[in-house]
Motif scaffolding. Structure first.
Motif, mmCIF file in Angstrom:
data_model
loop_
_atom_site.group_PDB
_atom_site.id
_atom_site.type_symbol
_atom_site.label_atom_id
_atom_site.label_comp_id
_atom_site.label_asym_id
_atom_site.label_seq_id
_atom_site.Cartn_x
_atom_site.Cartn_y
_atom_site.Cartn_z
ATOM 1 N N UNK A 27 0.831 -1.188 0.000
ATOM 2 C CA UNK A 27 0.000 0.000 0.000
ATOM 3 C C UNK A 27 0.868 1.241 0.000
ATOM 4 N N UNK A 28 1.082 1.789 -1.183
ATOM 5 C CA UNK A 28 1.935 2.957 -1.293
ATOM 6 C C UNK A 28 1.058 4.193 -1.454
ATOM 7 N N UNK A 29 0.885 4.923 -0.388
ATOM 8 C CA UNK A 29 -0.008 6.085 -0.387
ATOM 9 C C UNK A 29 -1.374 5.720 -0.964
ATOM 10 N N UNK A 30 -1.857 4.556 -0.556
ATOM 11 C CA UNK A 30 -3.185 4.151 -0.978
ATOM 12 C C UNK A 30 -3.232 3.499 -2.345
ATOM 13 N N UNK A 31 -2.085 3.396 -3.017
ATOM 14 C CA UNK A 31 -2.075 2.753 -4.336
ATOM 15 C C UNK A 31 -1.027 1.649 -4.332
ATOM 16 N N UNK A 32 -1.237 0.621 -5.153
ATOM 17 C CA UNK A 32 -0.164 -0.370 -5.272
ATOM 18 C C UNK A 32 1.101 0.327 -5.735
ATOM 19 N N UNK A 33 2.234 -0.100 -5.222
ATOM 20 C CA UNK A 33 3.478 0.611 -5.478
ATOM 21 C C UNK A 33 3.774 0.767 -6.969
ATOM 22 N N UNK A 34 3.588 -0.307 -7.734
ATOM 23 C CA UNK A 34 3.971 -0.274 -9.145
ATOM 24 C C UNK A 34 3.218 0.798 -9.926
ATOM 25 N N UNK A 35 1.935 1.002 -9.551
ATOM 26 C CA UNK A 35 1.140 1.968 -10.302
ATOM 27 C C UNK A 35 1.483 3.403 -9.935
ATOM 28 N N UNK A 36 2.246 3.561 -8.895
ATOM 29 C CA UNK A 36 2.513 4.908 -8.412
ATOM 30 C C UNK A 36 3.924 5.365 -8.759
ATOM 31 N N UNK A 37 4.514 4.728 -9.758
ATOM 32 C CA UNK A 37 5.908 5.036 -10.074
ATOM 33 C C UNK A 37 6.094 6.506 -10.406
ATOM 34 N N UNK A 38 5.143 7.054 -11.132
ATOM 35 C CA UNK A 38 5.271 8.465 -11.460
ATOM 36 C C UNK A 38 4.643 9.289 -10.354
ATOM 37 N N UNK A 39 5.496 9.710 -9.455
ATOM 38 C CA UNK A 39 5.002 10.388 -8.269
ATOM 39 C C UNK A 39 4.295 11.694 -8.609
ATOM 40 N N UNK A 40 4.770 12.341 -9.659
ATOM 41 C CA UNK A 40 4.180 13.635 -9.989
ATOM 42 C C UNK A 40 2.930 13.487 -10.848
ATOM 43 N N UNK A 41 2.677 12.286 -11.350
ATOM 44 C CA UNK A 41 1.475 12.060 -12.129
ATOM 45 C C UNK A 41 1.498 12.673 -13.517
ATOM 46 N N UNK A 42 2.673 13.011 -14.018
ATOM 47 C CA UNK A 42 2.757 13.602 -15.357
ATOM 48 C C UNK A 42 2.726 12.496 -16.414
ATOM 49 N N UNK A 43 2.049 12.768 -17.529
ATOM 50 C CA UNK A 43 2.033 11.794 -18.618
ATOM 51 C C UNK A 43 3.286 11.927 -19.464
ATOM 52 N N UNK A 45 7.164 14.190 -19.879
ATOM 53 C CA UNK A 45 8.111 15.103 -19.246
ATOM 54 C C UNK A 45 8.472 16.264 -20.169
ATOM 55 N N UNK A 46 7.878 16.260 -21.377
ATOM 56 C CA UNK A 46 8.289 17.187 -22.430
ATOM 57 C C UNK A 46 8.291 18.646 -21.977
ATOM 58 N N UNK A 47 7.193 19.087 -21.351
ATOM 59 C CA UNK A 47 7.100 20.506 -21.010
ATOM 60 C C UNK A 47 7.408 20.778 -19.541
ATOM 61 N N UNK A 48 8.109 19.836 -18.909
ATOM 62 C CA UNK A 48 8.391 20.029 -17.483
ATOM 63 C C UNK A 48 9.679 20.804 -17.248
ATOM 64 N N UNK A 49 9.688 21.533 -16.172
ATOM 65 C CA UNK A 49 10.904 22.218 -15.746
ATOM 66 C C UNK A 49 11.904 21.153 -15.278
ATOM 67 N N UNK A 50 13.203 21.308 -15.612
ATOM 68 C CA UNK A 50 14.196 20.307 -15.188
ATOM 69 C C UNK A 50 14.152 20.034 -13.683
ATOM 70 N N UNK A 51 13.850 21.065 -12.906
ATOM 71 C CA UNK A 51 13.783 20.880 -11.462
ATOM 72 C C UNK A 51 12.727 19.867 -11.067
ATOM 73 N N UNK A 52 11.628 19.810 -11.845
ATOM 74 C CA UNK A 52 10.569 18.847 -11.544
ATOM 75 C C UNK A 52 11.048 17.422 -11.765
ATOM 76 N N UNK A 53 11.874 17.234 -12.816
ATOM 77 C CA UNK A 53 12.446 15.899 -13.034
ATOM 78 C C UNK A 53 13.263 15.487 -11.824
ATOM 79 N N UNK A 54 14.017 16.460 -11.291
ATOM 80 C CA UNK A 54 14.846 16.176 -10.124
ATOM 81 C C UNK A 54 13.997 15.745 -8.941
ATOM 82 N N UNK A 55 12.900 16.470 -8.722
ATOM 83 C CA UNK A 55 12.003 16.125 -7.615
ATOM 84 C C UNK A 55 11.457 14.719 -7.790
ATOM 85 N N UNK A 56 11.034 14.420 -9.023
ATOM 86 C CA UNK A 56 10.445 13.108 -9.289
ATOM 87 C C UNK A 56 11.461 11.990 -9.080
ATOM 88 N N UNK A 57 12.676 12.241 -9.581
ATOM 89 C CA UNK A 57 13.734 11.240 -9.423
ATOM 90 C C UNK A 57 14.009 10.995 -7.948
#
Ligand code: ZN
Length: 223
Positions: A27-43, A45-57
């Motif tokens: 139970x990873x924050x209420x979701x199975x861990x595998x489905x929650x790999x993308x913590x930021x929920x972005x479909x 990364x094309x228009x994301x700020x590089x800093x957001x990639x860092x946060x997600x990583x």
């Protein structure tokens, strides 16, 4: 020897912790861990700020580390539960002595006494090269090291000056020429003058090294 009650308590404690860990993994924050790999929920990364990639990583790495930790603990719990079934729980696997119940309360997965627990985290996380080289440039061992090591390399360049000040050393240093470890150590010569006479690539005399002055001063002082 553990009493029957103590054994039952230990077993319950282990099973309770096992359940907690299994829930944490599933139970990873209420979701199975595998489905929650993308913590930021972005479909994308094309228009994301590089800093957001860092946060997600960072979030992903943190989750992985926590999971790894939980999995290791689960394995240890299973081993302890097996030991209970086999009747070896509470006895040190190395020396065969009874493990104090207080230790089992604090570390229910313990299969050895404190003396034989070892520092497994330390042993498994140190770089292998530390087995052959000293991690400390100034090893505080009594015996004199004769081979050319990191300390010698440092001394060789440090004698030309460092940013050290007298407060960086435990022993008293009178001169800024001495601002490196074991500056009074005799190196590379059997006679004192050999330590400051230098030669060129042909072997011809090419001058004296900076520690020459100190030798002259000491010589004058002791004459
Ligand atoms: Zn032991």
């Amino acid at each position: 020897m553990l009493t029957k009650e103590q054994l039952t308590e230990s077993k319950q404690r282990l099973q309770k912790r096992k359940k907690e860990l299994q829930e944490q993994l599933e139970d990873h924050f209420g979701k199975p861990y595998e489905q929650n790999k993308e913590t930021t929920g972005e479909l994308s990364n094309y228009d994301n700020h590089p800093g957001d990639h860092g946060t997600e990583l960072f979030e992903q790495q943190k989750d992985l580390a926590l999971n790894e930790h939980a999995e290791t603990e689960l394995e240890q719990i299973d081993e302890a539960l097996q030991a209970i079934d086999k009747g070896t729980y509470g006895v040190c696997a190395v020396c065969g002595k009874d493990i104090p119940y207080e230790r089992l309360e604090a570390v229910p997965t313990a299969l050895t006494c404190v003396d034989h627990a070892g520092d497994t985290i330390y042993e498994s996380s140190r770089p292998v090269e530390e087995e052959v080289i000293s991690p400390n440039i100034n090893p505080e061992i009594e015996e004199e090291q004769v081979e050319y090591d990191a300390e010698d390399a440092w001394q060789e360049v440090a004698r030309y000056g460092t940013s050290e000040t007298p407060s960086d050393f435990y022993e008293d240093k009178e001169d800024y020429d001495e601002m490196y470890p074991n500056s009074d150590e005799e190196t590379g010569g059997t006679e004192n003058p050999e330590e400051f006479l230098s030669s060129d690539i042909e072997g011809d005399y090419s001058g004296v090294t900076p520690n020459h002055k100190k030798y002259e001063e000491d010589y004058d002082k002791h004459r």
